[in-house]
Enzyme design. Structure first.
Site: not given
Ligand code: ASP
Length: 322
Positions: A190, A219, A242
């Site tokens: 991300t 979402v 995360g």
């Molecule tokens: N936070 C993002 C989600 O849950 C994924 C990530 O940050 O890696 O979609």
């Protein structure tokens, strides 16, 4: 004497404009930028030397571009958008091109942006073919009375605003497809950015493809103001990465702000305590944040987090835990 009313009129206009720009001590404020490229299972076994090289190069280039724009006087919000566009265009990140695939093998992207001066925000979720979801989020903020647009509505808003679109195949890279085929539970990558500009304004933004193999319609925190993104000039700007469900449940990005504003905690303490709460509910990930004094933090409770920061006196780049 007859020109006095005219003079008074222009004087008034000048004062009004001055106030709407809201720089308190313009040019005395030093710019700060912090970016993340996701947190998770990021260790030398997963991110080999070659991949590490590419990530470092990419983080450096993106950080440098963002910092230069801040130095030139661009607003924090615009810089956050530019930086996240670069991340979305770079297939190394789980945002825009290179996004992970959902359980149907399709890409559904989320993004949000918030400007700390008047706490205005925009977000989109379920985006299928907009090249840069972060710009669409900014358009929601600036061109509608809403904060969050989802699915069909968000995608038709993209058509109305005539933003750049790409065929579905553009977003799906070979690496993500192989990863999806292995049905890996969770993905990193991300994109996030927080910035303090020379006018004293803070901004934050986050853009993601979400989590690999997610249900259609899921979402992420990156689309939720207060969970994955928050900015308020009174304290700080925050972006999360995360396990999104836990960042939503703990209202993580806003929690960092609230701990400072109402609990009197410092930036670093607030971020650390918020991550502890995320951990308490079983979540993991990381946060980047900058406060109005220009202090910055990049913390995580995973193996690693792609992260970089720049101020007039510091240049920092990290991938693995230290
Ligand atoms: N936070 C993002 C989600 O849950 C994924 C990530 O940050 O890696 O979609």
């Amino acid at each position: 004497m007859k020109y006095l009313p005219l003079f008074a009129f222009f004087f008034l206009i000048a004062c009004t404009q001055e106030e709407s720009i809201r720089p308190t001590t313009a040019n005395a404020i030093k710019p700060v930028i912090v970016i993340h490229g996701g947190a998770g299972l990021i260790n030398p076994n997963i991110v080999n030397e070659e991949l590490e090289f590419y990530y470092r190069k990419s983080l450096e280039t993106i950080l440098d571009s963002g910092y230069t724009l801040l130095e030139e006087g661009m607003s924090a919000e615009k810089v956050v958008e530019m930086v996240l566009k670069m991340m979305e265009d770079d297939s190394l990140y789980n945002a825009g091109r290179g996004s992970v695939l959902n359980s149907k093998g399709r890409v559904e992207m989320d993004a949000s942006i918030m400007s700390g001066d008047i706490r205005k925000a925009g977000a989109v979720t379920g985006i299928v073919n907009t090249k840069n979801p972060i710009s669409l989020a900014r358009l929601v903020k600036d061109s509608t009375q809403h904060v969050l647009l989802c699915g069909d509505g968000a995608n038709s808003f993209a058509r109305t605003m005539q933003v750049d679109t790409m065929p579905i195949d553009y977003f799906i890279t070979g690496r993500r497809h192989r990863q999806w085929m292995k049905l890996r539970q969770k993905k990193y990558g991300t994109g996030g950015c927080v910035a303090l500009d020379i006018h004293g304004n803070l901004a934050a933004g986050t853009s993601t493809g979400g989590m690999s193999d997610k249900l259609k319609g899921r979402v992420s925190d990156a689309a939720i103001i207060g969970a994955g993104t928050y900015a308020d000039n009174r304290q700080c700007a925050v972006s999360a990465t995360g396990w999104g469900e836990h960042f939503i449940r703990n209202v993580a990005a806003y929690q960092v702000f609230a701990r400072m504003e109402y609990g009197g905690q410092g930036l670093s303490e607030s971020v650390a305590n918020t991550l502890l709460e995320v951990q308490e509910t079983g979540g993991d990930g990381g946060l980047i944040a900058v406060d109005r004094q220009g202090n910055w933090v990049a913390k995580f409770n995973t193996d690693g987090m792609f992260r970089a920061a720049r101020t007039p006196d510091t240049l920092y780049l990290g991938i693995f835990a230290e």
